[in-house]
Design an enzyme around this catalytic site. Structure first.
Site, short mmCIF file in Angstrom:
data_model
loop_
_atom_site.label_atom_id
_atom_site.label_comp_id
_atom_site.label_asym_id
_atom_site.label_seq_id
_atom_site.Cartn_x
_atom_site.Cartn_y
_atom_site.Cartn_z
N ASP A 198 44.69 37.52 34.83
CA ASP A 198 43.45 36.91 34.80
C ASP A 198 42.25 37.73 34.73
O ASP A 198 41.17 37.59 34.13
CB ASP A 198 43.24 35.82 35.65
CG ASP A 198 43.99 34.48 35.50
OD1 ASP A 198 44.32 34.43 34.21
OD2 ASP A 198 44.14 33.75 36.38
N GLN B 208 46.93 28.91 40.11
CA GLN B 208 46.93 28.18 38.78
C GLN B 208 46.18 26.71 39.20
O GLN B 208 45.43 26.43 38.43
CB GLN B 208 48.30 28.07 38.38
CG GLN B 208 48.32 27.69 37.01
CD GLN B 208 47.77 28.31 36.07
OE1 GLN B 208 48.08 29.48 35.70
NE2 GLN B 208 46.76 27.87 35.18
N GLU C 194 51.72 29.04 28.92
CA GLU C 194 50.64 29.99 28.79
C GLU C 194 51.30 31.31 29.47
O GLU C 194 50.86 32.36 29.13
CB GLU C 194 49.45 29.46 29.23
CG GLU C 194 48.26 30.42 29.35
CD GLU C 194 46.88 29.78 29.97
OE1 GLU C 194 45.87 30.38 29.63
OE2 GLU C 194 47.11 28.71 30.58
N HIS C 195 51.45 30.93 30.63
CA HIS C 195 52.07 32.17 31.68
C HIS C 195 53.42 31.87 31.99
O HIS C 195 53.65 30.92 32.76
CB HIS C 195 50.97 32.25 32.93
CG HIS C 195 49.64 32.38 32.70
ND1 HIS C 195 48.86 31.18 32.99
CD2 HIS C 195 48.89 33.04 31.98
CE1 HIS C 195 47.41 31.39 32.61
NE2 HIS C 195 47.52 32.74 32.01
N HIS D 49 47.95 29.50 -16.82
CA HIS D 49 48.58 30.67 -15.90
C HIS D 49 49.63 31.26 -16.85
O HIS D 49 49.73 32.41 -17.06
CB HIS D 49 49.38 30.16 -14.66
CG HIS D 49 48.22 29.96 -13.63
ND1 HIS D 49 47.47 28.86 -13.40
CD2 HIS D 49 48.21 30.49 -12.35
CE1 HIS D 49 46.82 29.04 -12.48
NE2 HIS D 49 47.04 29.84 -11.58
N HIS E 218 42.37 25.89 39.23
CA HIS E 218 41.42 25.89 37.99
C HIS E 218 40.99 24.39 37.61
O HIS E 218 39.88 24.41 37.25
CB HIS E 218 42.38 26.16 36.75
CG HIS E 218 42.44 27.80 36.68
ND1 HIS E 218 41.33 28.47 36.23
CD2 HIS E 218 43.48 28.80 36.71
CE1 HIS E 218 41.74 29.76 36.01
NE2 HIS E 218 42.84 29.71 36.59
#
Length: 415
Positions: free
Chosen positions: A346, A245, A312-313, A405, A248
């Site tokens: 991934d 991780q 995220e994960h 209306h 990245h």
């Protein structure tokens, strides 16, 4: 250094999507304006200024050649990933309904988008996997045309992935100018209905600015992983997953939560060992400064903090991860057991790796077929139902001060 829950709780609680503006926003707005109003002329000029290359559409024969020139192992990996992603999304229920009852017909039409754009980063880490993770679900959803954009010179792996995924067009163009071209259209680049894919801050700012002219699946921020581990977890695997991780980017986050102090200490030692020969070690070290190993009191506290962080994960490196799956409320994706590592997600596990970041998993989920579909309600009331409901509707309209209306409804109620 091992941290306590008190040290990280504030960070976990207050996370939100942010983009460092600086003078980037002014630059992005200028690029968007020029491409919107000047079309190809501005697109080519900006691409030459920034990338040193013109924008060009790369023909499919070049995709096929790139695919054929790959080594057999990589071709097999791409084909297997495509098959698994396709199989996963074919299981997603997406149908609408149309039902007739006493009041008439009510239902939903579900229709795919006509054209989708996918931005594929091509810098130090050309994300050929992103092509598969976006274009394949789009194909399953029935999207009419998939248009890819990647900075020149487009990496051969991205060309090959486009061939495998079955995309329709691919343009060598990057940055905010690519987002502008996809959002507004030019003489050569078609306007799309929605834009997918990650990018640098210029790309993310551009996506934010053009939202409304075009749809977005989200605004991707720095990637992140949170692992919850018990005594059964392997320190070497945990360290490897944290580094996967962290490499990245320097703004990535990788967290490990456990109530086992000895495990955390062994992971801390293992991180240093594995960093020694990691090619992107300098990047990973910066990311680890934003991350941490946290000693929690128990599994319940770990899950509470995970839901607060909304990663995220979320990786559950536990002896029995299924036993706690029901307690997960906020996560882009969940990975059960240390064999289901996030790195597999991934590339090749099946679900798309496009997932919400920066705490947006509190209100959003991973990429699904619904991101490529639109739902159209259908109303077909009969006269009797319209007469009965119109009186009630008119009362609500007058409470809102919308007399026209109410009168339109009065004409039905008196039918």
């Amino acid at each position: 250094m091992i941290k306590t829950p008190e040290e990280i709780r504030g960070h976990f609680k207050n996370r939100r999507m942010t983009v460092e503006y600086g003078d980037a926003l002014e630059t992005v707005r200028l690029i968007l304006h020029q491409v919107e109003h000047e079309g190809d002329a501005a697109l080519q000029r900006i691409s030459l200024e920034i990338d040193g290359q013109p924008v060009e559409e790369i023909p499919k024969r070049a995709w096929r050649e790139a695919y054929e020139n790959l080594d057999a192992d990589l071709r097999d990996a791409l084909e297997t990933a495509k098959e698994r992603i396709e199989a996963f999304y074919r299981r997603e229920p997406v149908g609408g309904f149309l039902e007739a009852g006493a009041d008439g017909v009510l239902g939903q039409l579900v229709r795919p988008l006509d054209r989708v754009g996918v931005y594929v980063p091509g810098g130090s880490a050309p994300l050929l996997s992103t092509v598969l993770m976006t274009a394949v679900p789009a194909k399953v959803a029935g999207v009419g045309e998939i248009v890819l954009a990647s900075p020149p010179r487009v990496h051969p792996g991205i060309l090959a992935a486009a061939w495998v995924a079955g995309a329709d067009r691919l343009f060598a163009m990057g940055g905010a100018q690519a987002i502008a071209a996809l959002a507004y259209g030019t003489e050569t680049v078609p306007r799309v209905d929605k834009i997918m894919g990650p990018g640098n801050r210029y790309v993310v700012l551009a996506k934010r600015e053009v939202y409304g002219a075009v749809g977005m699946e989200g605004l991707p921020g720095p990637t992140e992983t949170l692992i919850i581990a018990d005594a059964s977890a392997d320190p070497k695997l945990l360290a490897a997953d944290l580094l996967a991780q962290a490499e990245h980017g320097p703004d990535s986050e990788a967290w490990l939560l456990s109530s086992y102090r000895e495990l955390l200490e062994r992971v801390e030692e293992e991180l240093q060992r594995q960093l020694a020969d990691l090619p992107r070690a300098s990047i990973a070290r910066q990311a680890l400064k934003r991350s941490g190993l946290v000693q929690v009191e128990n599994l319940e506290q770990a899950l509470e903090l995970a839901n607060l962080y909304a990663p995220e994960h979320l990786c559950l490196s536990l002896h029995d991860p299924l036993a706690v799956l029901g307690q997960v409320r906020n996560a882009g994706g969940v990975f059960l057991g240390e064999h289901s590592c996030e790195a597999l997600g991934d590339y090749i596990a099946g679900p798309s790796h496009v997932m919400p970041t920066s705490g947006t998993a509190r209100f959003g989920g991973g990429l699904s077929l619904r991101d490529f579909l639109k739902v159209i309600p259908v109303v077909g009331l009969n006269q009797e139902a319209a007469r009965r409901l119109a009186t009630l509707g008119a009362r609500m309209a007058r409470e809102e001060g919308l007399e026209a209306h109410a009168r339109a409804l009065d004409r039905r109620s008196k039918g």
